[in-house]
Design a protein around this motif. Structure first.
Motif, mmCIF file in Angstrom:
data_model
loop_
_atom_site.group_PDB
_atom_site.id
_atom_site.type_symbol
_atom_site.label_atom_id
_atom_site.label_comp_id
_atom_site.label_asym_id
_atom_site.label_seq_id
_atom_site.Cartn_x
_atom_site.Cartn_y
_atom_site.Cartn_z
ATOM 1 N N PRO A 1 0.841 -1.204 0.000
ATOM 2 C CA PRO A 1 0.000 0.000 0.000
ATOM 3 C C PRO A 1 0.875 1.252 0.000
ATOM 4 C CG PRO A 1 -0.750 -1.564 1.651
ATOM 5 C CD PRO A 1 0.578 -2.051 1.178
ATOM 6 N N ARG A 2 0.427 2.291 -0.664
ATOM 7 C CA ARG A 2 1.163 3.554 -0.710
ATOM 8 C C ARG A 2 0.196 4.708 -0.497
ATOM 9 N NH1 ARG A 2 6.692 1.855 -2.258
ATOM 10 N NH2 ARG A 2 6.297 -0.240 -3.044
ATOM 11 N N CYS B 1 -6.653 6.353 -9.506
ATOM 12 C CA CYS B 1 -6.355 5.370 -8.459
ATOM 13 C C CYS B 1 -7.281 5.548 -7.253
ATOM 14 C CB CYS B 1 -4.897 5.498 -8.023
ATOM 15 S SG CYS B 1 -3.682 4.916 -9.224
ATOM 16 N N GLU B 2 -7.535 6.778 -6.898
ATOM 17 C CA GLU B 2 -8.426 7.039 -5.772
ATOM 18 C C GLU B 2 -9.856 6.605 -6.089
ATOM 19 O OE1 GLU B 2 -6.485 10.696 -3.245
ATOM 20 O OE2 GLU B 2 -7.667 11.211 -5.021
ATOM 21 N N GLU B 3 -10.304 6.905 -7.297
ATOM 22 C CA GLU B 3 -11.650 6.508 -7.701
ATOM 23 C C GLU B 3 -11.798 4.988 -7.709
ATOM 24 O OE1 GLU B 3 -12.740 8.200 -11.414
ATOM 25 O OE2 GLU B 3 -12.483 10.267 -10.746
ATOM 26 N N ALA B 4 -10.734 4.312 -8.078
ATOM 27 C CA ALA B 4 -10.771 2.846 -8.128
ATOM 28 C C ALA B 4 -10.554 2.215 -6.755
ATOM 29 C CB ALA B 4 -9.703 2.332 -9.098
ATOM 30 N N GLY B 5 -10.290 3.038 -5.740
ATOM 31 C CA GLY B 5 -10.058 2.512 -4.392
ATOM 32 C C GLY B 5 -8.657 1.972 -4.181
ATOM 33 N N LEU B 6 -7.752 2.254 -5.106
ATOM 34 C CA LEU B 6 -6.377 1.779 -4.974
ATOM 35 C C LEU B 6 -5.571 2.653 -4.022
ATOM 36 C CD1 LEU B 6 -5.646 0.957 -8.727
ATOM 37 C CD2 LEU B 6 -6.290 -0.627 -6.901
ATOM 38 N N ILE B 7 -5.977 3.903 -3.870
ATOM 39 C CA ILE B 7 -5.341 4.817 -2.922
ATOM 40 C C ILE B 7 -6.394 5.256 -1.920
ATOM 41 C CG2 ILE B 7 -4.134 6.997 -2.573
ATOM 42 C CD1 ILE B 7 -3.196 6.893 -5.429
ATOM 43 N N ASP B 8 -6.104 5.094 -0.650
ATOM 44 C CA ASP B 8 -7.003 5.530 0.418
ATOM 45 C C ASP B 8 -6.132 5.885 1.614
ATOM 46 O OD1 ASP B 8 -8.797 5.852 2.499
ATOM 47 O OD2 ASP B 8 -10.130 4.250 1.810
#
Length: 207
Positions: free
Chosen positions: A56-57, A83-90
């Motif tokens: 995770p980053r 990435c945020e929209e895809a839930g990859l960044i939170d």
């Protein structure tokens, strides 16, 4: 406008050769090496996918890596938004998981946890929310556990040195001097150690 359907193709390419850890990729004899994406958006996507696959980053960490790879700022914003929209960044979830893991596995106190999250670019508001998982009672309990683990290795050492070692152990993990001294004093008292030496190391307020 970027389409989500573009991501699977980038994922396949990352798995085909862009998912290395920075070293060279050895191709089969006579085979062409994996094609490096030239479009900056495609490059940014591939790099983010590779990094996020390994661990995770935070958004800030990814942005810094893309900057070092000479990805234009506007492309960075576009790809990180995807990435945020895809839930990859939170970042909120990252901070929460970081606090839970580092407190339980390393025994870090709240100040140390805050420093680590700040160094990874997490917003102060998110840090405050994540740190709330660890209250004062839990922090003190963890400090006691850390001292109990270290006590056997300090037996036979002169009292003042023993105190310094134990307090230093807690200090390195972010515990305040007052809490560290109190926990160490109580642990040594339970062993019947010489507390006179300890009293000379206490603050004037007697904490």
């Amino acid at each position: 406008m970027t389409r989500r359907s573009d991501w699977p193709e980038v994922t396949e390419r990352a798995e085909d050769g862009l998912a290395d850890s920075g070293g060279s990729v050895t191709s089969r004899a006579g085979a062409e090496p994996p094609r490096q994406p030239r479009d900056p958006v495609e490059r940014a996507r591939a790099l983010c996918l590779r990094l996020l696959t390994s661990a995770p980053r935070t958004r800030s960490q990814l942005a810094e890596t893309l900057r070092k790879r000479d990805i234009p700022d506007e492309v960075t914003e576009e790809v990180l938004g995807e990435c945020e929209e895809a839930g990859l960044i939170d970042d909120a979830a990252f901070a929460y998981a970081w606090v839970e893991s580092r407190h339980h596995s390393r025994g870090l106190a709240r100040p140390a946890l805050s420093r680590e999250l700040r160094s990874r670019g997490v917003d102060s508001t998110l840090i405050e929310g994540a740190i709330e998982q660890v209250d004062s009672d839990q922090e003190e309990s963890t400090a006691r556990t850390l001292v109990e683990r270290k006590l056997p290795g300090t037996r036979g050492v002169e009292s003042s040195k023993r105190i310094r070692r134990l307090v230093a152990t807690l200090a390195r993990k972010g515990y305040s001097e007052g809490l560290a001294l109190r926990v160490v004093r109580e642990a040594l008292a339970a062993e019947g150690d010489d507390l006179e030496a300890l009293e000379r190391h206490l603050p004037e307020n007697g904490v």
